[in-house]
Scaffold this active site. Sequence first.
Site, PDB file in Angstrom:
ATOM      1  N   GLU A   1       0.840  -1.201   0.000  1.00 51.15           N
ATOM      2  CA  GLU A   1       0.000   0.000   0.000  1.00 51.15           C
ATOM      3  C   GLU A   1       0.875   1.250   0.000  1.00 51.15           C
ATOM      4  O   GLU A   1       2.020   1.213   0.465  1.00 51.15           O
ATOM      5  CB  GLU A   1      -0.872   0.042   1.260  1.00 51.15           C
ATOM      6  CG  GLU A   1      -1.951  -1.019   1.330  1.00 51.15           C
ATOM      7  CD  GLU A   1      -2.830  -0.838   2.561  1.00 51.15           C
ATOM      8  OE1 GLU A   1      -4.028  -0.612   2.392  1.00 51.15           O
ATOM      9  OE2 GLU A   1      -2.301  -0.936   3.689  1.00 51.15           O
TER      10      GLU A   1
ATOM     11  N   GLY B   1      -2.125   5.672   2.338  1.00 45.81           N
ATOM     12  CA  GLY B   1      -3.355   4.898   2.218  1.00 45.81           C
ATOM     13  C   GLY B   1      -3.219   3.514   2.804  1.00 45.81           C
ATOM     14  O   GLY B   1      -3.417   2.512   2.111  1.00 45.81           O
TER      15      GLY B   1
END
Length: 332
Positions: free
Chosen positions: A208, A212
């Site tokens: 990721e 986020g």
Amino acid sequence: MTTTTPPVTLDDVRDAAARLEGVAHRTPVLRSRTLDALVGAEVHLKCENFQRVGAFKFRGAYNAASRLTPEQLSRGIAAYSSGNHAQAVALAARELGTTAVIVMPEDAPPSKRAATAGYGAEIVTYDRYTGDRVAIAEALAAERGLTVIPPYEHPHVIAGQGTAALELLEEAGELGALLTPVGGGGLMAGSATAAKGLHPGIRMIGVEPEAGDDTRRSLAAGRRVSIPVPHTIADGQALHTPGELTFSMNRALLDDVVLVSDGEIRDAMRFAFERLKIVIEPSGATPLAALLTGRAGPLPGRVGVIISGGNIDAERFAGLCGPAAPGMASPA
């Protein structure tokens, strides 16, 4: 003694592969001696940037749409997406002779919005920081009698996405680890279902962007958590919470989730362009960034990576990647 059947199985992924044969592209698996030397492992890159619509999303969208009844197809399909699922549903609808209405954020990359419209879809925009795309899509569906195909919260979508990993393992053979980007979680859930179904010992590593990290936080908490809508160049991973279905699967299947910065994503995009001679979008570059930075940790001898997509226009690509680094002109 009771057993619970998982929502998506290896057989579901194989069934999706049969449905997609001759419709989706069997994308190439690339190798680079330079990359192998840099990361200390034999790396196999599954290049979904060469998939129809330029991303893996076509696999899940078509698998789900092709199972609708003639009556459902006659009324049309609705979807919500920042870009790649939007294009995928629009193309799947066109292939199946129906129409699509796509809810897209106002700040979606112009190239993705233009491509979605180019496949014949009607686009309805919203503000991703204040609007609820699911509610908007469901209201449109109720009003017009459309069938919603979500970007990841659907067993047929997840099974379709898993066909990318299935193809990779068929071509590369057994791998010690597989890295994929994690956004809503559908690609990882499908990939892990296929990979662990074939090779139970494989290590599944999600990646990721730092801004986020909703899935990583959710896994640490043992439940789905929400974060503010992230500001990251990886627009395909700019979600505030993982999907309910995908999280339930990934909680059982993932071995680790690692994070990369926007700067590291840019470096990975530049490396792919200069060394591998391919263009990948920011979200598609996150697992490569994790390899190049060592964020993925100690690696087994043979590693797979799913490059999820390559949908980025020339102006944005040039702006993100900047001037070429010296000494990086030739593939190896």
